[in-house]
Each structure stands twice: as C-alpha cells, then as structure tokens.
Write a protein that holds these residues in place. Structure first.
Motif, mmCIF file in Angstrom:
data_model
loop_
_atom_site.group_PDB
_atom_site.id
_atom_site.type_symbol
_atom_site.label_atom_id
_atom_site.label_comp_id
_atom_site.label_asym_id
_atom_site.label_seq_id
_atom_site.Cartn_x
_atom_site.Cartn_y
_atom_site.Cartn_z
ATOM 1 N N CYS A 141 71.946 48.096 7.180
ATOM 2 C CA CYS A 141 72.394 47.431 5.961
ATOM 3 C C CYS A 141 72.724 48.436 4.874
ATOM 4 O O CYS A 141 72.903 48.074 3.719
ATOM 5 C CB CYS A 141 71.334 46.441 5.484
ATOM 6 S SG CYS A 141 69.714 47.190 5.211
ATOM 7 N N GLY A 142 72.793 49.724 5.217
ATOM 8 C CA GLY A 142 73.140 50.725 4.222
ATOM 9 C C GLY A 142 72.194 51.910 4.283
ATOM 10 O O GLY A 142 71.328 51.991 5.165
ATOM 11 N N VAL A 143 72.345 52.802 3.333
ATOM 12 C CA VAL A 143 71.698 54.112 3.421
ATOM 13 C C VAL A 143 70.168 54.034 3.321
ATOM 14 O O VAL A 143 69.461 54.932 3.757
ATOM 15 C CB VAL A 143 72.314 55.044 2.349
ATOM 16 C CG1 VAL A 143 71.792 54.702 0.963
ATOM 17 C CG2 VAL A 143 72.098 56.496 2.684
ATOM 18 N N HIS A 145 68.400 51.552 4.742
ATOM 19 C CA HIS A 145 68.015 50.568 5.757
ATOM 20 C C HIS A 145 66.620 50.818 6.351
ATOM 21 O O HIS A 145 65.842 49.882 6.558
ATOM 22 C CB HIS A 145 69.086 50.573 6.864
ATOM 23 C CG HIS A 145 68.680 49.957 8.143
ATOM 24 N ND1 HIS A 145 68.283 48.638 8.226
ATOM 25 C CD2 HIS A 145 68.604 50.453 9.409
ATOM 26 C CE1 HIS A 145 67.987 48.373 9.496
ATOM 27 N NE2 HIS A 145 68.171 49.443 10.215
#
Lengths: 155, 542
Positions: A141-143, A145
């Motif tokens: 879900c992104g950096v 996560h």
C-alpha cells in the motif's frame, strides 16, 4: 481419437477425484457457511468517517462473548490498533479502506481478506486460544506498508 | 537457419538475457534485505526494486524469450518468414523494446513504485502504463507474423496436418490474444485516462477484475512454450517418439478454454463479488487439471517407452536408461518434476477455502517461484542450451554441457531452499511483498527470521547459477566452437494417424472459449459496473 487404455484409466481416476474434491469445497461453501469473505456492501471511499459504522470504529459487544470490531484502514495504519478480547470470543470484523487497497490478515489464523476502497468486507472468527495476535496489512500500500499493523490480545 | 530469421530470434534472446540479469540482481537484493544482511542505499527503495524485479522477470524475460523461441520453432518447421512478416515481427520487437526501456526508466526514477500488478488507486506516472501498453501491442505484431505464417502454410498444404510445434505456437498466441483483451481494456480505458487526469476516478473492482481476467492466462502463456518443448523437443532429445499428436493438440486447446474464465480465484477474498460467482470460476479453474494430467501421462509414457526400448527392465528399470547427463533433457526434466509439487500448491491456492490461509502471504511468492521460476525457467534454460548455438552456428560442447548441468542443478537447489522457506513461513502468516519488518518487535513476526535467512541462502545460490548461465549464453553466442547444433523436433510414434479435423477448426475452439468467458464474466462485470460505489482518485504513497 485414439486413447491408450491406461490413459483412460488415469483420466477417469483424475476426474473422479476432481469431482469429489469440488463437491467437498462446494459443500463447505454452501452448506457449512465457509464461503470466502464476499461482502457486497458499498460506500463512498471519501466519506468513510461520516458513514456508519465507520464513524465510530472500535469494539462493540453484541451478545454473550460476541463482538463486532469495526476497523478503518489507511496508509499506514489500522484504527483502532490495540484491541483486547476475552478468550473464546467470537468476533465479526467489519473493515474498509479510506485510500488504497489493503489486506487484513491475522497472522497464523484464517482471518484474511482484501480491503478495497468503496467496499466493506467482513468475516467472523472465534478465538479459542489466548495470546498476542498480530494484525497486519498484506497488500502493498506504499512506502510504509511494512509498518502497517495492529495488535489483538486474547486474554 | 537462415541469417535474417536467426537474427530476429537472437534479438529477442539478448533482451531476455539482459532482463534476467538485472531482474535477478534485484531478486538477490530483496532476499538480502529481508534477511537483514544488507540495507539499500537511500536512493533505492525496496518496493522500487521489487517492481523492477517483477516487470523484468515476469513480463520482459518471459515475453521476449517466448517470442524468440516461437519464431525459431515456426521457421524451423515451415520455412523462412516472408519480408512482410519479418517486418511485422521487427516492428513488434522495437515496440516491446521501447516499452521495456521506458518502463524500467520510469520505475528507476521512482515514478512507478506500484509493483508489476499496478493495483489502483496507487497511481504511477502515465508513461508507465503507456510503456506496458507498448509491450503488449508490440506482441500483437509478432503474433500476426506467426499466425499468418501458419495460415499460409495450411493454404499451401491442403489436407495435411500442420507441424505440431507450429500448432502449439498458434494455440499459445490465441490464448495470449484473448487474455490480453482484459489488460489492454483496463490500461487503455481506465489507467491511462485516469493517470493523465482526463478522468478523476477509477472503478477499483473493475480494474482488478479485468487485470485478473488477464493475470491467470498470463501464467499459461509462460507455461505453454515450456509444454511445447516437453511435448515436441524432449522426445527427440532422448531418442524417443511423441506419444500422441492428437492428444497433445487437444491438451493445448483445453488450456485455452480453461485458463481464461477463471480469474476470480485470484480475487477470492475480495468484497464486491458474490461468492457464488467465485465458486463457479473455481470449478472452471480446476478443469485445467484434465489437460495437465494428459500432459503428465504423455510425457512419462514417452520416457518409459524409450527407456524400455533401450533395455530397461522391471517397473522402474527404464528410468536409468534416460540421458541424465544431457542438459537438454535434464534441465526440462527437473522442471517437470518440480511442476508436480508446484501444481499441488496451485490447487491449494485456488481452493475456495484453503486460499484463506495463504492468500497474500509469502507462500504465494514461493508458489510462483516454483512454477515460473523453476519449471518454466529450467525448461527455457534447457531450450537455450541448444537453440542459441543452433542460431549462431556453434555447438554445445561436452565441456559446456557439463557446466550447464552444474548450472541447472544449482538453480534447482537454490530454488528449493528459497521457495521452501517461503512456503513454510507463509503458512505462519509472513506476508509477501513486504520490506523487512518486525512490526514493532511483535513476537509473531520475530519468529520468521530463520526463514528469511534461508531465503537469502537460496537467493544467493540462484544468483551464482544465474551468473554461470549468462556466462554460458555469452560463450554459446560468440565463443563456442563453430558447427551445427541440432534443433530437435520429435516425430509421432504412429505417423499414420491423422488427427481429427476438428482439432484445427479454430472457429469452434475460439467460439467455445468466448462462450465460457461470457458465461463466467458477463453478469459479475455488469454488476461491478452498474452497482459501483464512487470511484477512487489516485494516490502516490511512495
């Protein structure tokens, strides 16, 4: 089409096994209530905080050792993120996302579902054993996560 | 093989080898990061190299290798390509290459850290999606060249059955063309307009459904060229015969039918899709077991018949007679052997309920490193050991064969260690696609450490094997002794049998394929569109 006799036997065994297998899977899904989480409820992903029940996330007792846990997922956290329940509790998890796609997993159990924005997902699980359970996001879900987690203590 | 067509195939292989070199290095780095042996420099993000690893290995290496192999197979059996077809093939090659270079640049600039599945609403730079579209549209030019070659051959040879390997190449491309409709639709109609800003919102459930309509047959697009080698090439290498031409054709057709209307088994845990439709697609998914069992039977029948004709006695005496010291047989054979547990793992993943334990855990990563990373990769290694020297007018010497055996065995050992650790720790809940973490020292997560170390050991062995492979490929391309390496094409055990005409009646099979797709997808997709919640705007969380 010519088919070797042994190949026919081989395929018949395979197909019979397959039918038995699919019947078991189907029976579990339709008769025993073990279908995978497939909640059809929808909401506006930009209005999660104003939409019931996500306007008040948290644990609610709904019966004798039965609970509903409403959780909101956003990069990179769960609300609420520390939960305590008694041993033997049956919990219905009701979750949604305010931003991207997340995963809701309780490591070492079969609690596992996708959380996509615009949709509500839910499933029920009974906690028979005490312990510190780890709730984590299992969809990138992104950096941050790998920071996205919560803890669930069964006392 | 004629120079012009050799050059065409080799161009594809050079790109494939470049992709596996860079992608393999990124794979190694991930295992080292997850086991806390190294930390990445701040200019490189874990998820960025994970994205690049996925794109380079799963999209670039596979697609380029497959097209290089398909062109060579078609030219070998039906003669050289005409100028027009060759031009189409080169246009395709350049589109794919530009797409790949553009995609990698965008990823390395940190503009597309969305992983190779690019799930919305994480929003990459529009050029990332355009790069993906270029790669796929490029393959359409190549597919056109091969399918046209097949049609022309059939016109010139009325009443004859087409060469089996060409039939299989066409079947693989038919599968690819039908499958890519989904990804082209979502990329062109949803992602590109949304990432450019022409529309504000994207329908998440629709984009995921279209992606997985493509995502599952994609794995069969990787696998079918390996099956081509198993069915047609390996029998010749061991000196045996193809067990049954007709059943081989039927198996490929069944793969087209049952690998597409099944994408929901990747979405079993998703909201917004009713569990009845999921179950229907689970049933269709498992139909693919039938052609798999047919394949297993045919291959082992070929092996046993050959072993017995060489004097193998008793129930398993024939096993010893097979050419174990020939890498052209050993590498694909190890791939087949690994496909047995790998296939069993796949059955677990697609099972309506068991999926719940393993979904999005690193078990799944372990699974596809067995299927694509071992079964397909080992078969492709086996192919390249004779195909590269064949195309370059060189030979695989005894010494090179020995090194090649060492390389493929090392690959198997590395993959079994890495993938085994992934499977076991996945069962404990260790998530896939996740940077090293203890989740704030949570006791559950700290118990995964030993498995992460095993993954790094396996990953390191794989990387050593990869360096050896690339060295051998450079040697076979430019330095090995000149000569004629055989392109092995097997013959059928009983050549007199004509396959039933219906097997080459594509209208029938494509018609059934679309009927099944419409059955499995029409109602759910209408529902996903009509009853959609408000869409999502883009997020850039990296």
């Amino acid at each position: 089409m010519h088919m070797h006799k042994l190949e026919k036997v081989w395929l018949i065994i395979g197909v019979v096994t397959l039918i038995a297998f699919l019947s078991t899977v189907g029976y579990q899904a339709f008769a025993s209530g073990h279908a995978p989480p497939s909640d059809l409820t929808k909401l506006d992903p930009e209005k999660v905080h104003e939409t019931e029940p996500f306007d008040e996330p948290g644990l609610k007792q709904i019966g004798d050792n039965e609970y509903e846990l409403v959780m909101v997922l956003e990069s990179f956290g769960f609300t609420p993120h520390e939960i305590e329940i008694p041993q033997g509790a049956t919990v219905k998890f009701i979750v949604t996302s305010v931003d991207v796609v997340h995963g809701f997993e309780i490591a070492g159990t079969r609690v596992n579902m996708m959380v996509t924005p615009g949709h509500v997902n839910s499933m029920t699980y009974k906690f028979n054993e005490k312990g510190e359970y780890l709730i984590l996001c299992n969809e990138y879900c992104g950096v941050g996560h790998h920071m996205m987690s919560a803890s669930l203590e069964v006392k | 093989m004629n120079k012009l067509d050799s050059r065409l195939s080799m161009a594809h292989f050079y790109i494939a080898f470049t992709a596996i070199a860079i992608g393999g290095l990124f794979g190694l780095l991930q295992t080292l990061v997850r086991s806390e042996m190294i930390t990445l420099p701040s200019s490189l993000n874990y998820y960025q190299i994970l994205t690049a690893h996925g794109v380079l290995m799963a999209i670039v290496f596979t697609t380029f290798f497959i097209f290089g192999f398909l062109y060579a197979s078609v030219v070998r059996t039906t003669g050289e390509l005409s100028c027009g077809k060759r031009r189409a093939a080169w246009i395709g090659f350049w589109m794919m290459t530009v797409g790949m270079v553009l995609g990698v640049i965008i990823i390395m600039l940190g503009e597309a850290t969305v992983l190779y599945t690019f799930y919305a609403p994480l929003e990459a730079h529009p050029l990332f999606y355009i790069a993906l579209a270029l790669i796929i549209v490029g393959t359409y030019f190549g597919s056109f060249a091969i399918i046209k070659q097949y049609n022309d051959w059939r016109k010139q040879h009325k009443g004859e059955k087409s060469p089996l390997i060409v039939f299989m190449a066409v079947a693989t491309l038919v599968l690819w063309l039908i499958a890519t409709i989904g990804v082209v639709a979502t990329v062109v109609l949803q992602f590109i307009p949304w990432s450019i800003g022409w529309v504000d919102e994207i329908n998440i459930a629709l984009s995921r459904t279209l992606f997985w309509y493509f995502g599952h047959p994609l794995v069969y697009f990787w696998l079918l060229p390996a099956y081509m080698a198993w069915y047609v090439i390996v029998p010749k290498i061991i000196g045996g015969k193809i067990f049954s031409d007709s059943l081989a054709r039927l198996a490929f057709l069944l793969f087209i039918l049952f690998s597409i209307p099944v994408g929901f088994h990747h979405q079993l845990l998703e909201p917004g899709i009713s569990h009845e439709w999921k179950f229907i697609q689970v049933v269709l998914t498992f139909a693919v077991i039938i052609p798999s069992l047919m394949t297993a039977f045919a291959l082992f029948a070929t092996f046993e018949m050959r072993g017995r004709s060489l004097g193998g006695k008793g129930l398993f005496g024939w096993v010893k007679k097979l050419p174990w010291k020939d890498v052209r047989f050993l590498a694909p054979f190890m791939g087949m052997a690994i496909f047995i547990p790998a296939g069993a793992g796949g059955i677990i993943n697609a099972s309506n309920q068991m999926n719940q334990v393993v979904h999005n855990t690193i078990w799944v990563t372990g699974h596809f490193h067995l299927t694509i990373g071992a079964t397909v990769a080992l078969t492709f290694f086996g192919i390249s050991y004779w195909l590269i020297p064949h195309l370059k007018g060189r030979v695989l010497t005894k010494q090179l064969n020995g090194l090649a055996i060492y390389q493929s065995v090392l690959w198997v050992v590395g993959m079994l260690i890495m993938s085994g650790a992934m499977h076991f720790s996945g069962l404990l809940g260790n998530p896939r696609r996740t940077q090293v973490t203890t989740y704030f020292d949570h006791s559950v997560a700290t118990s995964w450490g030993a498995y992460e170390t095993a993954m790094a050991v396996g990953g390191s062995l794989l990387f050593i094997s990869l360096i050896l492979y690339l060295t051998l490929m450079i040697n076979l391309s430019f330095f090995a002794p000149k000569g004629q390496e055989e392109f092995p094409i097997g013959e059928e055990a009983d050549e007199s049998i004509q396959p039933p005409a219906i097997l080459e009646n594509w209208k029938v099979w494509i018609g059934i394929a679309f009927a099944l797709i419409l059955f499995a997808y029409t109602i759910p997709i209408i529902d996903i569109i009509q009853n959609a919640p408000p869409g999502s705007k883009g997020f850039k969380f990296w």
